[in-house]
Design a protein around this motif. Structure first.
Motif, short mmCIF file in Angstrom:
data_model
loop_
_atom_site.label_atom_id
_atom_site.label_comp_id
_atom_site.label_asym_id
_atom_site.label_seq_id
_atom_site.Cartn_x
_atom_site.Cartn_y
_atom_site.Cartn_z
N ASN A 145 -84.15 30.97 -15.88
CA ASN A 145 -84.57 29.55 -15.75
C ASN A 145 -85.49 29.08 -14.56
OD1 ASN A 145 -83.68 29.13 -18.56
ND2 ASN A 145 -81.83 28.08 -17.89
N LYS A 146 -85.55 29.87 -13.55
CA LYS A 146 -85.90 29.55 -12.28
C LYS A 146 -87.65 29.39 -12.18
CE LYS A 146 -86.32 34.31 -10.30
NZ LYS A 146 -86.17 35.07 -11.68
N THR A 147 -87.85 28.52 -11.34
CA THR A 147 -89.32 28.24 -11.30
C THR A 147 -89.59 28.47 -9.60
OG1 THR A 147 -89.76 26.91 -13.07
CG2 THR A 147 -91.26 26.73 -11.33
N ILE A 148 -90.40 29.12 -9.07
CA ILE A 148 -90.66 29.26 -7.81
C ILE A 148 -92.00 29.02 -7.28
CG2 ILE A 148 -90.65 30.90 -5.81
CD1 ILE A 148 -88.59 32.79 -7.35
N LYS A 149 -92.13 28.08 -6.22
CA LYS A 149 -93.47 27.58 -5.54
C LYS A 149 -93.21 27.80 -4.19
CE LYS A 149 -94.78 24.23 -9.08
NZ LYS A 149 -95.35 23.28 -9.59
N GLY A 150 -93.96 28.90 -3.71
CA GLY A 150 -93.82 29.25 -2.28
C GLY A 150 -92.51 29.64 -1.94
#
Length: 334
Positions: free
Chosen positions: A212-217
Motif C-alpha cells: 500500500n505504500k506511496t513514495i514522494k521523494g
C-alpha cells in the motif's frame, strides 16, 4: 548550561520522600518508550530506598514487548491518568503536555526543549538533556541508591535507544551518564532489549504496508488497514525506513474506534512531533519527540461504519487519502 542535582535540590527532594506511611503514584507518558519506563523505574527505586511505597502507571501501549516482560509487575497499565490521594510524580511527562487530564503533581522530572513556563509543583527538575534517564542516573549516583543489573541495563538501553546509539540528540550529561552506568549492565539482557522478537502480526502488517505504500521523494506513506492491535505499526515504520532512499515514513492503521498514526524520520532537519501537530493537531493529542511521533484520532460516528464489512474499504480509502494528502502537504511546507 545544564542544571545539576545540587545539594539544595537534594535536600528539597529528600524532604518530600521522608514522610512515613505515604505513597507515591508515578505517571509516565502515554505509549511510553524505553526512556520513560527506565527513568520511572529509577524513581521508584529511589522512593523505595527512602522507605516509601511507589507504583508506576502508564496509558496506551508499550511497543517493545521485551520491555514489558523485563519490567513485569513494576508497571501497571491503566485506561487514563487521574488525580490520586497519594503524591503524584510525573516522569518524562510535563503537566503542559496533558490536555484532558487535570493533575496536581508533587514532583515533575523530565527533559524538554519546549515551553515549561507555568508548571506548578513542590519539586521540579526539567532539563534540556537528550534523555530523562541521564537525569535519573545522576539522582541514583548522588543519593547513593543501589543500582541492580536490570535497572542499569534499562537505563543504558534507554540512552542508546533515544540517541540512536549515541549518534543523534546526544548531550554531555547523556554521555557522562552512559559511561557511569555501563559497568552495571547485563549484556545478555541488553541484547534481548535491542533485538526483540517480532510477532507474526508484524510481518502480516508489513506485507500490507509494502503493497500500500506511496513514495514522494524521500517520504513514504502507507497503511496496514484494519488491525486489532496497533502496537505493530512502529516496528513496521522502522522497516519502511530501511527502504533505499527513504528518510521519513508514516504508517496508518484503523480499528473500530480510532485512526492510529505513527511517523518516524532519519532527517535531522525535521521534527516529527511538529510535523504531526501541523498536520493533525486539531484532531487529537500528538505524543513523541523530534524523531518519532504518534497520534490517535477517534473515529466517532464512523466507528459504526467500520463494523460494516461492505463500507470498510471505502472508509479506509477515504481516511488514507485524507491523511496522506495532509501529511505530504505539511512535509512540502517544511
Amino acid at each position: 548550561m545544564f542544571k545539576s542535582f545540587t545539594l539544595w535540590k537534594r535536600r528539597s527532594f529528600k524532604k518530600l520522600l521522608s514522610k512515613p506511611g505515604e505513597r507515591l503514584t508515578i505517571y509516565t507518558r502515554k505509549n511510553p518508550d524505553s526512556d520513560s519506563l527506565a527513568s520511572s523505574l529509577a524513581l521508584k527505586r529511589i522512593v523505595e530506598h527512602y522507605n516509601m511505597d511507589a507504583s508506576i502507571y502508564y496509558t496506551g501501549t508499550i511497543q517493545n514487548k521485551t520491555l514489558t516482560n523485563v519490567l513485569g509487575d513494576d508497571i501497571i497499565n491503566i485506561p487514563a491518568l487521574s488525580q490520586s490521594q497519594d503524591g503524584i510524580a510525573l516522569v518524562d511527562l510535563l503537566p503542559t503536555e496533558l490536555i484532558e487530564e487535570k493533575l496536581n503533581p508533587t514532583i515533575v522530572i523530565g527533559h524538554t526543549l519546549g515551553d515549561k513556563e507555568g508548571i506548578r509543583c513542590a519539586y521540579q527538575d526539567i532539563r534540556t538533556t537528550g534523555t530523562t534517564s541521564s537525569i535519573m542516573i545522576e539522582y541514583l549516583k548522588k543519593l547513593g541508591v543501589a543500582i541492580d543489573n536490570r535497572l542499569a541495563t534499562l537505563l543504558f538501553f534507554a540512552i542508546r535507544d533515544k540517541t540512536r546509539a549515541l549518534i543523534t540528540n546526544l548531550t554531555l550529561p547523556d554521555l557522562e551518564s552512559y559511561w557511569f552506568i555501563h559497568r552495571y549492565v547485563d549484556m545478555e539482557l541488553l541484547g534481548s532489549l535491542e533485538h526483540p522478537s517480532a510477532r507474526l502480526e508484524t510481518f502480516e502488517d508489513l506485507s500490507r504496508a509494502i503493497n500500500n505504500k506511496t513514495i514522494k521523494g524521500a517520504s513514504l506513506f502507507t497503511t496496514v488497514g484494519y488491525v486489532k492491535d496497533s502496537g505493530t505499526i512502529p516496528k513496521v515504520c522502522k522497516y519502511m525506513l530501511d527502504i533505499e532512499g527513504i528518510s521519513t515514513a508514516l504508517v496508518l492503521a484503523v480499528n473500530t474506534t480510532s485512526i492510529h498514526i505513527y511517523a518516524e524520520s532519519k532527517n535531522l532537519e525535521l521534527n516529527m512531533k511538529n510535523v504531526l501537530r501541523k498536520a493533525f493537531g486539531e484532531w487529537g493529542e500528538v505524543t513523541g519527540g523530534p524523531f518519532h511521533a504518534s497520534i490517535s484520532i477517534p473515529l466517532g460516528v464512523f466507528g459504526v461504519v467500520a463494523n460494516v464489512e461492505k463500507a470498510k474499504q471505502l472508509l479506509l480509502k477515504s481516511i488514507s487519502d485524507s491523511i496522506s494528502s495532509q501529511y505530504f502537504y505539511v512535509l512540502g511546507a517544511e
